[in-house]
Design a protein around this motif. Structure first.
Motif, PDB file in Angstrom:
ATOM      1  N   ASP A 154       8.236 -15.907  48.803  1.00  0.00           N
ATOM      2  CA  ASP A 154       7.981 -14.132  48.946  1.00  0.00           C
ATOM      3  C   ASP A 154       9.101 -13.689  49.431  1.00  0.00           C
ATOM      4  OD1 ASP A 154       5.289 -14.389  47.809  1.00  0.00           O
ATOM      5  OD2 ASP A 154       4.026 -14.070  49.661  1.00  0.00           O
ATOM      6  N   TRP A 201       8.802  -8.728  46.615  1.00  0.00           N
ATOM      7  CA  TRP A 201       9.043  -9.547  45.742  1.00  0.00           C
ATOM      8  C   TRP A 201       8.049 -11.044  45.598  1.00  0.00           C
ATOM      9  CZ3 TRP A 201      11.412  -8.058  41.275  1.00  0.00           C
ATOM     10  CH2 TRP A 201      11.551  -9.024  40.598  1.00  0.00           C
ATOM     11  N   PRO A 202       7.462 -11.458  44.663  1.00  0.00           N
ATOM     12  CA  PRO A 202       7.455 -10.887  43.521  1.00  0.00           C
ATOM     13  C   PRO A 202       6.729  -9.491  43.310  1.00  0.00           C
ATOM     14  CG  PRO A 202       6.113 -12.707  43.509  1.00  0.00           C
ATOM     15  CD  PRO A 202       6.652 -12.668  44.945  1.00  0.00           C
ATOM     16  N   LYS A 220       4.641  -8.488  41.328  1.00  0.00           N
ATOM     17  CA  LYS A 220       3.207  -8.285  41.138  1.00  0.00           C
ATOM     18  C   LYS A 220       2.336  -8.592  42.544  1.00  0.00           C
ATOM     19  CE  LYS A 220       2.624 -13.312  39.872  1.00  0.00           C
ATOM     20  NZ  LYS A 220       2.225 -13.636  41.182  1.00  0.00           N
TER      21      LYS A 220
END
Length: 184
Positions: A48, A174-175, A177
């Motif tokens: 992350d 990030w990511p 989603k």
């Protein structure tokens, strides 16, 4: 010809100002960090990318359950959750956190607790057993990873000095989603 030189000079000045501004922001206000490992799961995942707010603790103190980034070694930063503040007595018993004798809920661990089928999430301990101190010393913090079984934290490295704290990390970018602001 003079107009081209003037326009080139303006571009150079704009680029220099942008680079200096970015450097100041990164050094004093906000910086990116990459989560390396699984010690903060399920809250944070390996790889992350987060934003560290460096300014916040210049204006105030860390609060219990804040996620912070701190300098663990000369070349390694850790990301952990603040569990104990200066003067606190910390105890873990039967997977329940006690601070100064009061039981605290840790809702960020609920998902993980449901996944653990054998044994407990966190072994029983007192602050004194793991650090030798009865209370968190002045100017120090007791920190733990959310993945309690697999976290190198204050149970092994001891309390950390406030001087080691780089900042608060609560924005995952990030990511995409998984982008979010992490609440306690």
């Amino acid at each position: 010809m003079a107009k081209e030189k003037s326009q080139t000079w303006e571009w150079i000045k704009a680029i220099v100002v942008a680079v200096v501004l970015a450097a100041v922001i990164r050094h004093f206000l906000f910086a990116p960090i990459l989560v390396d490992g699984v010690s903060m799961m399920p809250t944070l995942h390996n790889r992350d990318r987060m934003i560290v707010n460096k300014l916040g603790y210049n204006l105030g103190e860390p609060k219990r359950f804040d996620i912070i980034v701190f300098r663990a070694t000369e070349d390694k930063d850790y990301i952990k959750r603040v569990i104990g503040l200066p003067g606190d007595r910390i105890e873990y018993k039967n997977d329940v956190l006690y601070v100064n004798g009061k039981a605290y809920e840790e809702p960020y661990l609920e998902t993980y607790k449901k996944q653990v089928t054998e044994g407990s999430l966190t072994y029983d301990f007192t602050l004194e057993e793991v650090t030798g101190a009865r209370t968190v010393p002045k100017g120090q913090l007791f920190v733990m990873g959310d993945n309690r079984r697999f976290s190198k934290d204050s149970r092994t490295i001891g309390t950390i000095s406030m001087d080691q704290v780089i900042g608060k990390a609560n924005i995952v970018y990030w990511p995409i989603k998984d982008a979010r602001v992490i609440e306690k």
